[in-house]
Write a protein that holds these residues in place. Structure first.
Motif, PDB file in Angstrom:
ATOM      1  N   LEU A 105       0.686  -1.083   0.212  1.00 53.80           N
ATOM      2  CA  LEU A 105      -0.407   0.215  -0.329  1.00 53.80           C
ATOM      3  C   LEU A 105       1.079   1.210   0.507  1.00 53.80           C
ATOM      4  O   LEU A 105       0.771   2.019  -1.050  1.00 53.80           O
ATOM      5  CB  LEU A 105      -0.855   0.142   0.748  1.00 53.80           C
ATOM      6  CG  LEU A 105      -1.377   1.482   1.489  1.00 53.80           C
ATOM      7  CD1 LEU A 105      -2.687   1.436   0.063  1.00 53.80           C
ATOM      8  CD2 LEU A 105      -2.579   0.852   2.734  1.00 53.80           C
ATOM      9  N   ALA A 106       1.904   1.171   1.018  1.00 47.95           N
ATOM     10  CA  ALA A 106       2.938   2.422   0.778  1.00 47.95           C
ATOM     11  C   ALA A 106       3.428   2.675  -0.668  1.00 47.95           C
ATOM     12  O   ALA A 106       3.745   4.057  -1.219  1.00 47.95           O
ATOM     13  CB  ALA A 106       3.912   2.024   1.803  1.00 47.95           C
ATOM     14  N   ARG A 107       3.623   1.942  -0.932  1.00 52.81           N
ATOM     15  CA  ARG A 107       4.139   1.896  -2.186  1.00 52.81           C
ATOM     16  C   ARG A 107       3.569   2.537  -3.144  1.00 52.81           C
ATOM     17  O   ARG A 107       3.740   2.896  -4.334  1.00 52.81           O
ATOM     18  CB  ARG A 107       4.959   0.290  -3.119  1.00 52.81           C
ATOM     19  CG  ARG A 107       6.620   0.811  -1.760  1.00 52.81           C
ATOM     20  CD  ARG A 107       7.610  -0.824  -2.735  1.00 52.81           C
ATOM     21  NE  ARG A 107       8.873  -1.180  -2.317  1.00 52.81           N
ATOM     22  CZ  ARG A 107       9.615  -1.802  -2.951  1.00 52.81           C
ATOM     23  NH1 ARG A 107       9.060  -2.893  -3.738  1.00 52.81           N
ATOM     24  NH2 ARG A 107      10.458  -1.817  -2.188  1.00 52.81           N
ATOM     25  N   LYS A 108       2.669   1.591  -3.774  1.00 52.38           N
ATOM     26  CA  LYS A 108       1.451   1.805  -4.116  1.00 52.38           C
ATOM     27  C   LYS A 108       1.010   3.580  -4.628  1.00 52.38           C
ATOM     28  O   LYS A 108       0.851   4.091  -5.117  1.00 52.38           O
ATOM     29  CB  LYS A 108       0.376   0.778  -4.333  1.00 52.38           C
ATOM     30  CG  LYS A 108      -0.758   1.280  -5.775  1.00 52.38           C
ATOM     31  CD  LYS A 108      -1.262  -0.337  -5.377  1.00 52.38           C
ATOM     32  CE  LYS A 108      -2.199   0.086  -7.052  1.00 52.38           C
ATOM     33  NZ  LYS A 108      -3.594   0.615  -6.950  1.00 52.38           N
ATOM     34  N   ALA A 109       0.654   3.986  -2.832  1.00 55.46           N
ATOM     35  CA  ALA A 109       0.102   5.352  -3.303  1.00 55.46           C
ATOM     36  C   ALA A 109       1.178   6.301  -2.797  1.00 55.46           C
ATOM     37  O   ALA A 109       0.543   7.518  -3.445  1.00 55.46           O
ATOM     38  CB  ALA A 109      -0.492   5.378  -0.860  1.00 55.46           C
ATOM     39  N   THR A 110       2.639   6.173  -3.206  1.00 59.42           N
ATOM     40  CA  THR A 110       2.939   6.987  -2.648  1.00 59.42           C
ATOM     41  C   THR A 110       3.871   7.001  -4.369  1.00 59.42           C
ATOM     42  O   THR A 110       4.485   8.387  -4.638  1.00 59.42           O
ATOM     43  CB  THR A 110       4.734   7.045  -2.144  1.00 59.42           C
ATOM     44  OG1 THR A 110       5.180   5.852  -2.052  1.00 59.42           O
ATOM     45  CG2 THR A 110       3.676   6.750  -0.419  1.00 59.42           C
ATOM     46  N   GLY A 111       4.015   6.012  -5.055  1.00 61.62           N
ATOM     47  CA  GLY A 111       4.811   6.065  -6.212  1.00 61.62           C
ATOM     48  C   GLY A 111       6.335   5.928  -5.835  1.00 61.62           C
ATOM     49  O   GLY A 111       7.380   5.904  -7.056  1.00 61.62           O
ATOM     50  N   LYS A 112       6.419   5.660  -4.763  1.00 59.26           N
ATOM     51  CA  LYS A 112       8.313   5.689  -4.494  1.00 59.26           C
ATOM     52  C   LYS A 112       8.063   4.153  -4.172  1.00 59.26           C
ATOM     53  O   LYS A 112       7.563   3.476  -3.897  1.00 59.26           O
ATOM     54  CB  LYS A 112       8.350   6.673  -3.247  1.00 59.26           C
ATOM     55  CG  LYS A 112       8.286   8.260  -3.976  1.00 59.26           C
ATOM     56  CD  LYS A 112       8.140   8.711  -1.746  1.00 59.26           C
ATOM     57  CE  LYS A 112       7.475  10.123  -2.505  1.00 59.26           C
ATOM     58  NZ  LYS A 112       8.577  11.647  -1.132  1.00 59.26           N
ATOM     59  N   THR A 113       9.452   3.936  -3.600  1.00 63.09           N
ATOM     60  CA  THR A 113      10.071   2.677  -3.287  1.00 63.09           C
ATOM     61  C   THR A 113      11.267   2.286  -1.856  1.00 63.09           C
ATOM     62  O   THR A 113      10.853   1.111  -1.668  1.00 63.09           O
ATOM     63  CB  THR A 113      10.773   1.694  -4.415  1.00 63.09           C
ATOM     64  OG1 THR A 113      11.760   2.575  -4.776  1.00 63.09           O
ATOM     65  CG2 THR A 113      10.019   1.717  -5.436  1.00 63.09           C
ATOM     66  N   LYS A 114      11.867   2.875  -1.495  1.00 62.45           N
ATOM     67  CA  LYS A 114      12.617   2.999  -0.560  1.00 62.45           C
ATOM     68  C   LYS A 114      11.821   2.826   0.652  1.00 62.45           C
ATOM     69  O   LYS A 114      11.030   4.073   1.170  1.00 62.45           O
ATOM     70  CB  LYS A 114      13.509   3.964  -0.704  1.00 62.45           C
ATOM     71  CG  LYS A 114      14.627   3.989   0.292  1.00 62.45           C
ATOM     72  CD  LYS A 114      16.160   5.382  -0.071  1.00 62.45           C
ATOM     73  CE  LYS A 114      16.509   5.564   1.671  1.00 62.45           C
ATOM     74  NZ  LYS A 114      17.359   6.400   1.355  1.00 62.45           N
ATOM     75  N   ILE A 115      12.046   2.129   1.665  1.00 60.37           N
ATOM     76  CA  ILE A 115      11.347   2.033   2.582  1.00 60.37           C
ATOM     77  C   ILE A 115      12.406   2.048   3.897  1.00 60.37           C
ATOM     78  O   ILE A 115      13.227   0.680   3.923  1.00 60.37           O
ATOM     79  CB  ILE A 115      10.327   0.803   3.260  1.00 60.37           C
ATOM     80  CG1 ILE A 115       9.029   1.287   2.028  1.00 60.37           C
ATOM     81  CG2 ILE A 115       9.802   0.221   4.746  1.00 60.37           C
ATOM     82  CD1 ILE A 115       7.911   0.204   1.588  1.00 60.37           C
ATOM     83  N   ILE A 116      12.351   2.947   4.775  1.00 61.09           N
ATOM     84  CA  ILE A 116      13.103   2.902   5.848  1.00 61.09           C
ATOM     85  C   ILE A 116      12.442   1.773   7.327  1.00 61.09           C
ATOM     86  O   ILE A 116      11.437   2.353   7.430  1.00 61.09           O
ATOM     87  CB  ILE A 116      13.550   4.269   6.410  1.00 61.09           C
ATOM     88  CG1 ILE A 116      14.390   4.552   5.209  1.00 61.09           C
ATOM     89  CG2 ILE A 116      14.916   4.036   7.218  1.00 61.09           C
ATOM     90  CD1 ILE A 116      14.417   5.919   5.406  1.00 61.09           C
ATOM     91  N   THR A 117      13.980   1.247   7.845  1.00 63.33           N
ATOM     92  CA  THR A 117      12.970   0.341   9.312  1.00 63.33           C
ATOM     93  C   THR A 117      14.946   0.814   9.928  1.00 63.33           C
ATOM     94  O   THR A 117      15.153   1.228   9.500  1.00 63.33           O
ATOM     95  CB  THR A 117      12.796  -1.426   8.370  1.00 63.33           C
ATOM     96  OG1 THR A 117      14.073  -1.583   8.068  1.00 63.33           O
ATOM     97  CG2 THR A 117      11.462  -1.263   8.265  1.00 63.33           C
TER      98      THR A 117
END
Length: 385
Positions: A105-117
């Motif tokens: 959902l986060a990738r689709k909603a933002t159109g971005k791919t990087k995720i920080i954990t």
């Protein structure tokens, strides 16, 4: 010979019955169970109200698929969303599935791919959630991970700022790292994380798989820190032992999870949903949660009082009824000795003993827990000399 894959280091305890805070094994030994099925049985084993709700649903139907309108799903979603201060829910079967959906959902909603954990985090064992997890041991032997996950030290805002850029779809975190050792987020750090998300147009995903549904004396742990997440994931305690997970999000995210964008054959199963509704109706009650807070504070105060003079005990930390006791050595041997004394607890990392009692545990059971732990630690310390 066992026909099971040996994916678990199983204890030599085979349950035959469990009720409330106690579990009895095949040898007739009864244990005080402060594992709650790894934070699942928040109302204890076999709570009567949950059993009645499930039995009632079993008399109607067990499964029909999500092609149908299911009124109980709407009721459960409203309870969850209202408690979290959000507006939209997707039901899954587990915490890993919920986190997987949140990443999509986060990738689709933002159109971005990087995720920080964060280092020492744990988000699941599917490929995406394994990639999101900040522990190398979870990933050994599985080849290349899903790309664009970055890990930074927890509670280190400077390290996080160094990784922020306009390609960050989301920051994903546990406000209390469970499997990583019961590390509690600092309020200033967590609030600055939220501000960074706003600044860079990133989403804030809070993983409440272990901390949610009253475990920390609020419906969700993020509510202790005055945060407003975009997405919250929940599972473990939601169904009182029946498999269910959920993604909770803001109204603005609904457009990105339309028909065909995501799904689950068993997600929102009517039987699990009936358990979830009955569970939430009990736990999301201010009086109930206030009692959890009181019991959690009492447990920590008694542990501190009785264990603080033991050199092997380095720290006692947590929130509500999610407690970690850090030792100066691995805890597996101690956990075995505790089982020998009729007490069940967990580890959280190599050196941390984790207590996740049912939220319904009594003060007398807490006293019993502390006395068993004190006695066992003293006995093992003497044996080591």
């Amino acid at each position: 010979m066992s026909y099971l894959f040996p994916t678990y280091a199983r204890w030599e305890v085979e349950p035959v019955s469990a009720e409330g805070t106690y579990l009895t094994d095949i040898n007739g030994i009864t244990y005080l169970d402060y594992t709650s099925g790894i934070g699942v049985c928040n109302l204890g084993h076999q709570p009567k109200v949950i059993k009645e709700a499930v039995s009632k649903q079993l008399d109607h139907f067990w499964h029909v698929s999500n092609l149908f309108t299911i009124g109980q799903q709407e009721k459960a979603a409203q309870l969850l969303a209202t408690a979290a201060g959000l507006e939209a829910v997707f039901f899954a079967n587990s915490g890993a599935e919920a986190n997987e959906a949140a990443i999509k959902l986060a990738r689709k909603a933002t159109g971005k791919t990087k995720i920080i954990t964060f280092e020492k985090s744990f988000h699941g064992r599917t490929f995406a959630t394994m990639a999101a997890t900040g522990q190398d041991k979870i990933k050994l032997g599985y080849g290349p991970m899903l790309e664009k996950f970055v890990y930074v030290p927890f509670n280190n805002i400077d390290a996080l700022k160094n990784e922020m850029d306009t390609d960050v779809a989301a920051i994903m975190l546990e406000v209390i790292q469970g499997e990583g050792g019961i590390h509690v987020g600092e309020q200033a750090f967590l609030q600055e994380v939220e501000e960074l998300c706003k600044e860079y147009g990133s989403l804030l995903i809070i993983d409440e798989i272990q901390t949610g549904i009253g475990r920390t004396a609020k419906p969700f742990a993020f509510q202790h820190f005055d945060l407003t997440p975009d997405i919250v994931t929940v599972a473990k305690g939601l169904g009182s032992g029946l498999p269910i997970g959920a993604v909770i999000g803001k109204e603005s995210l609904k457009v990105h999870f339309g028909p065909g964008s995501h799904g689950s054959t068993f997600g929102g199963n009517p039987v699990s949903i009936s358990a979830a509704i009955a569970t939430m109706e009990i736990i999301f009650n201010e009086i109930f949660l206030q009692e959890v807070l009181i019991k959690g504070e009492y447990l920590v105060s008694q542990l501190t009082k009785k264990l603080q003079n033991h050199e092997s005990v380095k720290d006692i930390r947590g929130l509500g009824l999610m407690i970690g006791i850090e030792f100066d050595q691995p805890v597996q041997g101690l956990l075995q000795e505790l089982r020998n004394e009729g007490f069940l607890a967990l580890s959280a990392g190599e050196n941390v003993l984790r207590l996740l009692p049912p939220l319904t545990t009594s003060i007398s059971e807490i006293d019993k827990c502390v006395e068993i732990m004190k006695h066992t630690i003293e006995k093992t310390s003497k044996a080591a000399v």
